[in-house]
Write a protein that holds these residues in place. Structure first.
Motif, PDB file in Angstrom:
ATOM      1  N   LEU A  17       0.741  -1.237   0.007  1.00 30.92           N
ATOM      2  CA  LEU A  17      -0.047  -0.076   0.081  1.00 30.92           C
ATOM      3  C   LEU A  17       1.048   1.157   0.201  1.00 30.92           C
ATOM      4  CD1 LEU A  17      -2.681   1.277   0.039  1.00 30.92           C
ATOM      5  CD2 LEU A  17      -2.625   1.384   2.570  1.00 30.92           C
ATOM      6  N   ASN A  18       1.953   1.150   0.688  1.00 26.79           N
ATOM      7  CA  ASN A  18       2.879   2.500   0.771  1.00 26.79           C
ATOM      8  C   ASN A  18       3.433   2.708  -0.383  1.00 26.79           C
ATOM      9  OD1 ASN A  18       2.238   3.101   3.429  1.00 26.79           O
ATOM     10  ND2 ASN A  18       3.884   1.896   4.371  1.00 26.79           N
ATOM     11  N   GLN A  19       3.850   1.531  -1.216  1.00 25.70           N
ATOM     12  CA  GLN A  19       4.645   1.590  -2.591  1.00 25.70           C
ATOM     13  C   GLN A  19       3.545   2.499  -3.646  1.00 25.70           C
ATOM     14  OE1 GLN A  19       6.182  -1.944  -4.149  1.00 25.70           O
ATOM     15  NE2 GLN A  19       6.605  -0.760  -6.111  1.00 25.70           N
ATOM     16  N   MET A  20       2.224   1.924  -3.400  1.00 25.71           N
ATOM     17  CA  MET A  20       1.107   2.198  -4.385  1.00 25.71           C
ATOM     18  C   MET A  20       0.756   3.797  -4.206  1.00 25.71           C
ATOM     19  SD  MET A  20      -2.947   1.325  -4.695  1.00 25.71           S
ATOM     20  CE  MET A  20      -3.281   2.469  -3.222  1.00 25.71           C
ATOM     21  N   LEU A  21       0.650   4.123  -2.836  1.00 28.66           N
ATOM     22  CA  LEU A  21       0.630   5.613  -2.537  1.00 28.66           C
ATOM     23  C   LEU A  21       1.521   6.357  -3.023  1.00 28.66           C
ATOM     24  CD1 LEU A  21      -0.881   5.068   0.987  1.00 28.66           C
ATOM     25  CD2 LEU A  21      -2.073   5.815  -0.877  1.00 28.66           C
ATOM     26  N   ALA A  22       3.156   6.069  -2.761  1.00 19.91           N
ATOM     27  CA  ALA A  22       4.112   6.775  -3.229  1.00 19.91           C
ATOM     28  C   ALA A  22       4.096   6.892  -4.655  1.00 19.91           C
ATOM     29  CB  ALA A  22       5.421   6.105  -2.596  1.00 19.91           C
ATOM     30  N   GLU A  23       3.653   5.910  -5.336  1.00 20.35           N
ATOM     31  CA  GLU A  23       3.878   5.988  -7.007  1.00 20.35           C
ATOM     32  C   GLU A  23       3.025   6.770  -7.519  1.00 20.35           C
ATOM     33  OE1 GLU A  23       3.469   1.747  -7.985  1.00 20.35           O
ATOM     34  OE2 GLU A  23       5.503   1.294  -7.623  1.00 20.35           O
ATOM     35  N   ASN A  24       1.789   6.987  -6.706  1.00 21.74           N
ATOM     36  CA  ASN A  24       0.641   8.000  -7.230  1.00 21.74           C
ATOM     37  C   ASN A  24       0.574   9.295  -6.478  1.00 21.74           C
ATOM     38  OD1 ASN A  24      -1.065   6.384  -9.150  1.00 21.74           O
ATOM     39  ND2 ASN A  24      -0.713   4.883  -7.566  1.00 21.74           N
ATOM     40  N   GLY A  25       1.990   9.686  -6.114  1.00 18.90           N
ATOM     41  CA  GLY A  25       2.177  10.966  -5.287  1.00 18.90           C
ATOM     42  C   GLY A  25       1.546  11.270  -3.969  1.00 18.90           C
ATOM     43  N   TRP A  26       1.304  10.098  -3.295  1.00 18.61           N
ATOM     44  CA  TRP A  26       0.458  10.435  -1.923  1.00 18.61           C
ATOM     45  C   TRP A  26       1.538  10.253  -0.685  1.00 18.61           C
ATOM     46  CZ3 TRP A  26      -3.348  12.969  -2.741  1.00 18.61           C
ATOM     47  CH2 TRP A  26      -4.175  13.128  -3.784  1.00 18.61           C
ATOM     48  N   ILE A  27       1.218  10.871   0.330  1.00 17.10           N
ATOM     49  CA  ILE A  27       2.292  10.317   1.521  1.00 17.10           C
ATOM     50  C   ILE A  27       0.977  10.383   2.888  1.00 17.10           C
ATOM     51  CG2 ILE A  27       2.695  12.874   1.856  1.00 17.10           C
ATOM     52  CD1 ILE A  27       5.393  12.035   3.134  1.00 17.10           C
ATOM     53  N   THR A  28       1.203   9.639   3.745  1.00 23.81           N
ATOM     54  CA  THR A  28       0.556   9.319   4.707  1.00 23.81           C
ATOM     55  C   THR A  28       0.830  10.505   5.905  1.00 23.81           C
ATOM     56  OG1 THR A  28       1.803   7.677   6.119  1.00 23.81           O
ATOM     57  CG2 THR A  28       0.217   6.783   4.537  1.00 23.81           C
ATOM     58  N   GLU A  29      -0.107  10.448   6.842  1.00 27.08           N
ATOM     59  CA  GLU A  29       0.073  11.275   7.961  1.00 27.08           C
ATOM     60  C   GLU A  29       1.265  10.811   8.823  1.00 27.08           C
ATOM     61  OE1 GLU A  29      -2.897  14.020  10.187  1.00 27.08           O
ATOM     62  OE2 GLU A  29      -3.304  11.984  10.900  1.00 27.08           O
ATOM     63  N   TYR A  79      -1.651  13.090   2.209  1.00 25.47           N
ATOM     64  CA  TYR A  79      -1.389  14.541   1.594  1.00 25.47           C
ATOM     65  C   TYR A  79      -0.731  14.207   0.266  1.00 25.47           C
ATOM     66  CZ  TYR A  79      -1.955  16.282   6.337  1.00 25.47           C
ATOM     67  OH  TYR A  79      -2.590  16.581   7.689  1.00 25.47           O
ATOM     68  N   ALA A  80      -0.811  15.165  -0.566  1.00 25.15           N
ATOM     69  CA  ALA A  80      -0.064  15.055  -2.087  1.00 25.15           C
ATOM     70  C   ALA A  80       1.410  15.671  -1.278  1.00 25.15           C
ATOM     71  CB  ALA A  80      -0.345  16.295  -2.791  1.00 25.15           C
ATOM     72  N   GLN A  81       2.359  14.516  -2.000  1.00 25.86           N
ATOM     73  CA  GLN A  81       3.944  14.541  -1.714  1.00 25.86           C
ATOM     74  C   GLN A  81       4.237  16.111  -2.071  1.00 25.86           C
ATOM     75  OE1 GLN A  81       5.701  11.489  -3.866  1.00 25.86           O
ATOM     76  NE2 GLN A  81       5.055   9.717  -2.443  1.00 25.86           N
ATOM     77  N   SER A  82       3.516  16.619  -3.149  1.00 25.19           N
ATOM     78  CA  SER A  82       4.197  17.880  -3.530  1.00 25.19           C
ATOM     79  C   SER A  82       3.910  19.154  -2.236  1.00 25.19           C
ATOM     80  CB  SER A  82       3.412  18.343  -4.968  1.00 25.19           C
ATOM     81  OG  SER A  82       2.197  18.317  -4.940  1.00 25.19           O
ATOM     82  N   ASP A  83       2.626  18.840  -2.006  1.00 22.62           N
ATOM     83  CA  ASP A  83       2.389  19.936  -0.974  1.00 22.62           C
ATOM     84  C   ASP A  83       3.018  19.671   0.384  1.00 22.62           C
ATOM     85  OD1 ASP A  83       0.007  20.725  -2.314  1.00 22.62           O
ATOM     86  OD2 ASP A  83      -1.242  19.654  -1.278  1.00 22.62           O
ATOM     87  N   ILE A  84       3.522  18.492   0.545  1.00 17.24           N
ATOM     88  CA  ILE A  84       4.446  18.463   1.940  1.00 17.24           C
ATOM     89  C   ILE A  84       5.630  18.987   1.378  1.00 17.24           C
ATOM     90  CG2 ILE A  84       5.601  16.657   3.416  1.00 17.24           C
ATOM     91  CD1 ILE A  84       2.427  17.418   3.942  1.00 17.24           C
ATOM     92  N   ALA A  85       6.380  18.538   0.324  1.00 20.04           N
ATOM     93  CA  ALA A  85       7.534  18.913  -0.189  1.00 20.04           C
ATOM     94  C   ALA A  85       7.727  20.567  -0.162  1.00 20.04           C
ATOM     95  CB  ALA A  85       7.814  18.560  -1.490  1.00 20.04           C
ATOM     96  N   ASP A  86       6.492  21.122  -0.735  1.00 23.88           N
ATOM     97  CA  ASP A  86       6.592  22.704  -0.749  1.00 23.88           C
ATOM     98  C   ASP A  86       6.574  23.059   0.828  1.00 23.88           C
ATOM     99  OD1 ASP A  86       6.297  22.698  -3.363  1.00 23.88           O
ATOM    100  OD2 ASP A  86       4.008  22.974  -3.391  1.00 23.88           O
TER     101      ASP A  86
END
Length: 83
Positions: free
Chosen positions: A6-18, A53-60
Motif C-alpha cells: 500500500l505504501n508503494q502504491m501511494l508513493a507511486e501515485n504521489g501520496w504520503i500518509t500522515e 497528503y499530496a507529496q508535492s504539498d508536503i515538499a512545498d
C-alpha cells in the motif's frame, strides 16, 4: 498500518500518509494531527481512517521552512534536499 504494498502504491501515485509526514518532520503523528485540526497543514484527503497528503504539498511545506546558517565557525548553508 504499515503495509509495504500500500505504501508503494501511494508513493507511486504521489501520496504520503500522515505518519510518513510525521517521520519527515521529526515529530509525533499526534503533532501532525493537531496541526491539521488547527488548519496548519496543506489540504488533505480522508479515505476511510487514513489521512493522505499530496507529496508535492508536503515538499512545498518543507521548502518553505528552509533555514540558512547565519555564520560562525564552520557554518554552511543548508542544502535543499527536495530539489
Amino acid at each position: 498500518m504499515d503495509d509495504p504494498i500500500l505504501n508503494q502504491m501511494l508513493a507511486e501515485n504521489g501520496w504520503i500518509t500522515e505518519e510518513q509526514v510525521a517521520l519527515l518532520e521529526g515529530v509525533e503523528p499526534t503533532t501532525v494531527r493537531s496541526r491539521r485540526s488547527r488548519g496548519q497543514m496543506p489540504p488533505y484527503y480522508k479515505i476511510g481512517q487514513r489521512i493522505l497528503y499530496a507529496q508535492s504539498d508536503i515538499a512545498d511545506r518543507i521548502r518553505a521552512n528552509r533555514k540558512v546558517s547565519q555564520g560562525g565557525k564552520g557554518a554552511t548553508a543548508s542544502a535543499d534536499v527536495l530539489s
